[in-house]
Design an enzyme around this catalytic site. Structure first.
Site, PDB file in Angstrom:
ATOM      1  N   VAL A 158      50.952  95.069  11.119  1.00 36.57           N
ATOM      2  CA  VAL A 158      50.910  96.545  10.485  1.00 36.57           C
ATOM      3  C   VAL A 158      52.143  96.604   9.608  1.00 36.57           C
ATOM      4  O   VAL A 158      53.352  96.297   9.865  1.00 36.57           O
ATOM      5  CB  VAL A 158      51.037  97.462  11.562  1.00 36.57           C
ATOM      6  CG1 VAL A 158      51.379  98.986  11.108  1.00 36.57           C
ATOM      7  CG2 VAL A 158      49.832  97.379  12.354  1.00 36.57           C
ATOM      8  N   HIS A 173      32.250  86.903  55.013  1.00 32.44           N
ATOM      9  CA  HIS A 173      30.856  86.769  54.039  1.00 32.44           C
ATOM     10  C   HIS A 173      30.324  88.065  54.367  1.00 32.44           C
ATOM     11  O   HIS A 173      29.795  88.417  55.466  1.00 32.44           O
ATOM     12  CB  HIS A 173      30.292  85.437  54.278  1.00 32.44           C
ATOM     13  CG  HIS A 173      29.176  85.296  53.688  1.00 32.44           C
ATOM     14  ND1 HIS A 173      28.970  84.917  52.254  1.00 32.44           N
ATOM     15  CD2 HIS A 173      27.732  85.586  54.091  1.00 32.44           C
ATOM     16  CE1 HIS A 173      27.609  85.021  51.831  1.00 32.44           C
ATOM     17  NE2 HIS A 173      26.909  85.413  52.794  1.00 32.44           N
ATOM     18  N   GLY A 192      73.752 109.093  34.691  1.00 31.39           N
ATOM     19  CA  GLY A 192      74.551 108.246  35.227  1.00 31.39           C
ATOM     20  C   GLY A 192      75.447 107.239  34.126  1.00 31.39           C
ATOM     21  O   GLY A 192      74.619 106.785  33.694  1.00 31.39           O
TER      22      GLY A 192
END
Length: 478
Positions: free
Chosen positions: A245, A451, A122
């Site tokens: 790097v 609980h 598109g």
């Protein structure tokens, strides 16, 4: 003759397909265009997230964790598991099957909601026309009252480590390894790098993560990031901070990476190298010169708070615009835009978008960090609760991490919830719900939590903000 639509969506990722479905639900004649070719050689809906991102990575994370549990943790429960092995091709095939089912599910949802699907590329033209170039090369033009651009993003490539067959790969390639590399290098200690590094480390790879920044997870709360670094290092990830790097060389099915750190120039040789240094918006051949849509200095489509571009009736959402590159952010933007097109007054709260790193333990947060609030001059009260004090976590033998709640010292309003631990992604969402409605730490503390549950850790952390925690000693009583 061109076809006319109320809404044309470019891209069927988590932003685009959700926007298309919501627009169709609101009675708008809607079309959605997608060009991504999946593993079966057909157009696959769902974008990066579903096909090569969120979903497949979670499938591998889950498989690798189950393998790790069987080998290392079952014995604590009295379960003897001998001769545990991993079939990597089967693990990857399972991942692919999950993706296939979900992409097919989106296609079914499109049909159910009356969304017209177009396969191809598109491109936005002038006057809100959209050119669709099909897979056969033929073009057609759609006319739209409104256009939603949801073209997504792609992995960033870096000159010192260009992709090389299956030796140097991006995040997509890292999902397709057919065997566990003996030595794995990862460039980037962000969400993607840590998740993928964790997958292969659990399966037995020796993993080194090279991060150029000197600070680990700078967007996270410093206390949580410090704990995460400690835990992930203990799990076997060799995380090298301040490692930039500078070069790589592929030779004899291995790659030698050159990087500099505080000790000068270093070299490491790996069997595989994953480049995970971020993502960039996809705008290539997306906008015609006369479309009128403008990009910002970083290549993102410029939008306002309601995702409107510089052209009336043209919107952009998700990774192609400013903000966090998160699937859930894209989806909610899609809903907001569809509803605003339909005449609704939809809004989106960009301050409460949760972030999650699906390592184990998971790392998740919503709202602001303690260091950000202090830098802004906001006085805060902080409550924490360790999972080591949680009965449910003990029962599951999963006690690493903590919950941290940050509240305004003057109003007690919760400003941030940060979690590292089991089910952190689910727990932080509870905090997000409360924060959306302006909850205070006291409000959370007055709620009844089931609980025994992991969510009690959030309850106790909220109580601890004001010195009222029950199951740990309070740092200060108020």
């Amino acid at each position: 003759m061109s076809q006319k639509f109320d809404v044309v969506v470019i891209g069927a990722g988590p932003g685009g397909y959700v926007a298309a479905i919501r627009a169709a639900q609101l009675g708008l004649k809607t079309a959605c265009i997608e060009k991504y070719i999946g593993k079966e050689g057909k157009v696959a809906l769902g974008g990066t997230c579903l096909n090569v991102g969120c979903i497949p990575s979670k499938a591998l994370l889950d498989s690798s964790y189950k393998y790790h549990e069987a080998k290392e943790a079952f014995k604590v429960h009295g379960i003897e598991a001998k001769g545990v092995t991993i079939d990597v091709p089967a693990m990857v095939a399972r991942k692919a099957n999950i993706v296939k089912n979900l992409t097919g599910g989106i296609a079914t949802l499109f049909k159910a909601n009356g969304v017209t699907s177009f396969e191809g590329h598109g491109k936005l033209l002038a006057n809100k026309q959209v050119e669709v170039t099909g897979l056969d090369g033929k073009t057609q033009v759609l006319e739209a009252e409104n256009v939603i651009i949801a073209s997504g993003s792609r992995p960033v490539e870096i000159p010192p480590a260009p992709l090389s067959d299956d030796i140097i790969v991006d995040s997509t390639g890292a999902l397709e390894f057919q065997a566990v590399p003996k030595k794995l290098g990862v460039i980037g200690a962000g969400v993607i790098g840590l998740e993928l590094g964790s997958v292969w480390a659990r399966l037995g790879a020796e993993v080194t993560v090279l991060e150029a920044l000197d600070k680990f997870l700078p967007a996270a709360d410093e206390q949580i990031a410090k704990e995460a670094l400690k835990v992930l290092t203990k799990q076997g990830l060799n995380i090298r901070l301040g490692a930039r790097v500078t070069a790589s060389e592929v030779k004899k099915k291995q790659v030698t990476v050159t990087f500099t750190d505080a000790n000068g120039e270093q070299k490491e040789t790996f069997d595989k190298l994953i480049v995970a240094v971020g993502r960039r918006p996809v705008t290539t051949d997306l906008l015609a010169a006369d479309s009128g849509v403008t990009l910002d200095e970083r290549g993102f489509i410029y939008v306002d708070d309601h995702c409107k571009t510089s052209v009336p009736g043209v919107f952009a959402i998700g990774d192609v615009v400013r903000g966090a590159m998160l699937a859930h952010k894209a989806s909610e933007e899609g809903v907001m835009v569809a509803e605003r097109i339909a005449g609704h007054k939809a809004q989106m709260n960009y301050d409460l978008i949760p972030s999650v790193i699906y390592t184990h333990p998971e790392i998740a947060w919503v709202g602001k960090t303690e260091q950000t609030l202090k830098a802004e001059g906001v006085e805060v009260n902080v409550g924490t609760f360790p999972f080591a004090a949680s009965g449910r976590a003990m029962a599951a033998n999963d006690t690493t991490g903590l919950v941290k709640v940050i509240a305004d010292a003057k109003t007690d309003r919760v400003l941030g919830v940060h979690v590292i631990g089991p089910s952190a992604a689910e727990l932080v969402q509870q905090g997000a719900i409360g924060m959306e409605f302006g909850t205070s730490a006291e409000d959370l503390g007055m709620m009844v939590f089931s609980h025994p549950t992991l969510s009690e850790a959030l309850h106790e952390a909220a109580l601890a903000v004001n010195g009222h925690a029950i199951h740990i000693a309070n740092r200060k009583k108020r």
